[in-house]
Design a protein around this motif. Structure first.
Motif, PDB file in Angstrom:
ATOM      1  N   VAL A 169       0.865  -1.192   0.000  1.00 40.16           N
ATOM      2  CA  VAL A 169       0.000   0.000   0.000  1.00 40.16           C
ATOM      3  C   VAL A 169       0.895   1.234   0.000  1.00 40.16           C
ATOM      4  N   SER A 170       0.617   2.171  -0.879  1.00 40.33           N
ATOM      5  CA  SER A 170       1.413   3.400  -0.968  1.00 40.33           C
ATOM      6  C   SER A 170       0.483   4.595  -1.077  1.00 40.33           C
ATOM      7  N   ILE A 171       1.038   5.733  -0.761  1.00 36.41           N
ATOM      8  CA  ILE A 171       0.274   6.970  -0.886  1.00 36.41           C
ATOM      9  C   ILE A 171       0.929   7.824  -1.967  1.00 36.41           C
ATOM     10  N   ARG A 172       0.127   8.308  -2.861  1.00 36.98           N
ATOM     11  CA  ARG A 172       0.623   9.085  -3.988  1.00 36.98           C
ATOM     12  C   ARG A 172       0.546  10.572  -3.659  1.00 36.98           C
ATOM     13  N   ALA A 173       1.689  11.223  -3.665  1.00 34.21           N
ATOM     14  CA  ALA A 173       1.717  12.656  -3.365  1.00 34.21           C
ATOM     15  C   ALA A 173       1.142  13.438  -4.534  1.00 34.21           C
ATOM     16  N   PRO A 174       0.408  14.499  -4.271  1.00 35.11           N
ATOM     17  CA  PRO A 174      -0.148  15.301  -5.378  1.00 35.11           C
ATOM     18  C   PRO A 174       0.963  15.968  -6.168  1.00 35.11           C
ATOM     19  N   GLU A 175       0.745  16.063  -7.458  1.00 30.69           N
ATOM     20  CA  GLU A 175       1.736  16.682  -8.326  1.00 30.69           C
ATOM     21  C   GLU A 175       1.839  18.177  -8.029  1.00 30.69           C
ATOM     22  N   ARG A 176       3.074  18.634  -7.941  1.00 28.95           N
ATOM     23  CA  ARG A 176       3.300  20.055  -7.685  1.00 28.95           C
ATOM     24  C   ARG A 176       3.100  20.835  -8.978  1.00 28.95           C
ATOM     25  N   VAL A 177       2.379  21.922  -8.893  1.00 37.06           N
ATOM     26  CA  VAL A 177       2.011  22.700 -10.079  1.00 37.06           C
ATOM     27  C   VAL A 177       3.129  23.663 -10.444  1.00 37.06           C
ATOM     28  N   MET A 178       3.541  23.607 -11.691  1.00 38.19           N
ATOM     29  CA  MET A 178       4.569  24.498 -12.202  1.00 38.19           C
ATOM     30  C   MET A 178       3.908  25.710 -12.858  1.00 38.19           C
ATOM     31  N   VAL A 179       4.377  26.889 -12.488  1.00 37.75           N
ATOM     32  CA  VAL A 179       3.826  28.117 -13.058  1.00 37.75           C
ATOM     33  C   VAL A 179       4.947  28.892 -13.736  1.00 37.75           C
TER      34      VAL A 179
END
Length: 482
Positions: free
Chosen positions: A341-351
């Motif tokens: 079981v793993s937790i997926r970190a949210p993708e960091r938004v590039m601006v």
């Protein structure tokens, strides 16, 4: 519970009140307008008559006092020094007027010179419109009508042709003291006040229904009282009474169901224990293992039904918690047991940054890491729901990947497996109690896991749905944050 009018009664009362208010304000408006028109007409007629008095030396009209000036004051008037005359208003504003009749009438063609002294304004005589060939008497009537239009106390000094200067005091006709009360503003204020009262009554009655509807919507998600009270119209009180009766009946049914299941579980506990003891005495290992598996399956089925019933009873009190911490702790527990079981970190938004005269290219940056997601929820039931989704992913899809996203109003827990062989449409059909898919026959279970998850989602104002992911099936548990 306060008493209130029925909506149909209140509607009739409001219609009658609106009609009465409209009649009253209309009467005030038109009566005031009619009184002002009469006042202005009287001033006009008096002015026409006064012109003949000044021309012929006859008795002045009623309400008018005409006094000849002495030689000294007449000299000041001839010089236009009206402000130096005695007994004039202070401060003094002088309006000079010259009226001449049509040239074809040698009598009415005499020039009438006027000096009007007021204490607060100069009169806009230039705005008076006179038709070509209009008699001088009517022109003078227009002037006196203009004097009556404003609330002032003017004194008039007049000279007809070469006749002596006279002082004309017509405050009894066109003065502010004899002007009728203008009730048009009062009519507008009455209409606005009545409109505010009627709108408040309508909004208050509507707010009673909205508050009750909001409380009822939050009853299942956030818990609520055993019964409701409401202020407002009688129809709302009837609705509240019916809802209270329904809730009481529903609680009684759920409580009876839980009592029966708890009794069955308790009653089956002793025979199951005896069966285990007797099974242990069986010497044939294969038969003993089969009997023990049947006993375990029977007890697990009873516990699953009890778990589902407890979820329906909805007895846990909601509280504010960090959903991020809850999910991370749950995933960490599985990882401690060496489960995939793993937790997926949210993708960091590039601006992209803006261009600058000091830089050859645009700058780039990433938004800061997302903050903790706070929700108002039932931690035990929510943890059970997420665990059920993870267990399903491990049973049927070998691995579980957990992702947590949020909007201002909702939080979404996504559990994705590595391919269970079922589509999103297939899995939607097995959410009902005791429903299992065709590919689950060789896996232990009773078909209540997803049913419990869907029940918990509804209790938190959300839903459970499925979609196809990058690797396998995605189970999306959506809940309200507040």
């Amino acid at each position: 519970m306060s008493r209130g009018l029925r909506l149909k009664t209140l509607g009739v009362v409001l219609i009658l009140a609106c009609f009465a208010t409209a009649l009253g304000t209309t009467w005030l408006w038109f009566s005031s307008t009619r009184a002002w028109q009469a006042h202005l007409t009287r001033s006009y007629v008096t002015g026409v008559a006064l012109y003949e008095t000044l021309r012929l030396g006859t008795a002045p009209p009623e309400g008018i006092v005409v006094t000849a000036l002495n030689a000294e004051n007449a000299g000041l008037a001839s010089q236009g020094a009206f402000v130096r005359l005695p007994a004039i208003p202070a401060p003094a504003f002088v309006t000079n007027v010259s009226i001449k009749g049509p040239g074809r009438d040698p009598v009415s063609g005499e020039s009438l010179t006027l000096g009007i002294v007021s204490n607060n304004l100069q009169y806009a005589v230039s705005e008076l419109v006179s038709n070509e060939g209009q008699p001088a008497a009517q022109k003078f009537g227009n002037v006196t009508r203009l004097l009556a239009t404003y609330c002032s106390e003017p004194i008039m000094f007049a000279r007809m042709g070469t006749q002596p200067w006279v002082r004309v005091d017509g405050r009894g006709v066109w003065g502010c003291g004899v002007a009728p009360r203008d009730l048009r503003l009062a009519a507008v204020l009455v209409a606005l006040v009545a409109l505010a009262i009627f709108a408040t009554l309508v909004r208050d009655n509507s707010a009673h229904f909205e508050r009750f509807a909001r409380a009822l919507n939050n009853h299942r998600r956030l818990g609520g009282p055993q019964s409701y009270e409401a202020q407002g119209p009688e129809e709302l009180r009837d609705i509240v009474q019916a809802v209270n009766s329904y809730l009481e009946h529903e609680r009684a049914q759920l409580s009876k169901r839980a009592t029966v299941l708890s009794g069955v579980s308790h009653d089956l506990g002793t025979p199951a224990t005896r069966l285990r003891l007797r099974t242990a005495l069986i010497k044939e290992a294969e038969l003993r293992e089969k009997l023990e598996a049947d006993i375990d399956s029977m007890t697990e089925m009873i516990e699953s039904v009890l778990t589902y019933t407890r979820a329906e009873l909805n007895e846990e009190t909601p509280r504010s918690l960090s959903l991020t911490s809850l999910v991370e702790a749950l995933v960490a527990d599985y990882q401690d047991l060496d489960r995939p079981v793993s937790i997926r970190a949210p993708e960091r938004v590039m601006v992209e940054g803006g261009r600058s005269v000091f830089a050859a290219s645009q700058g780039h940056a990433t938004l800061p890491e997302a903050q903790r997601i706070l929700v108002t929820a039932r931690p035990v039931s929510l943890k059970r729901a997420i665990s059920n989704l993870i267990e399903n992913a491990l049973k049927y899809g070998r691995r579980a990947s957990v992702e947590l996203t949020a909007t201002p109003d909702h939080a979404i827990i996504v559990v994705e497996d590595e391919g269970s062989g079922m589509s999103a449409e297939d899995i939607e059909a097995v959410v009902a109690p005791f429903k299992r898919g065709e590919n689950t026959q060789a896996i232990d279970g009773f078909g209540l896991g997803l049913t419990i998850v869907a029940t918990v989602a509804e209790q938190h104002g959300g839903s459970l749905h499925f979609e196809s992911g990058r690797h396998g099936l995605r189970a999306c548990l959506e809940i309200c944050r507040n």
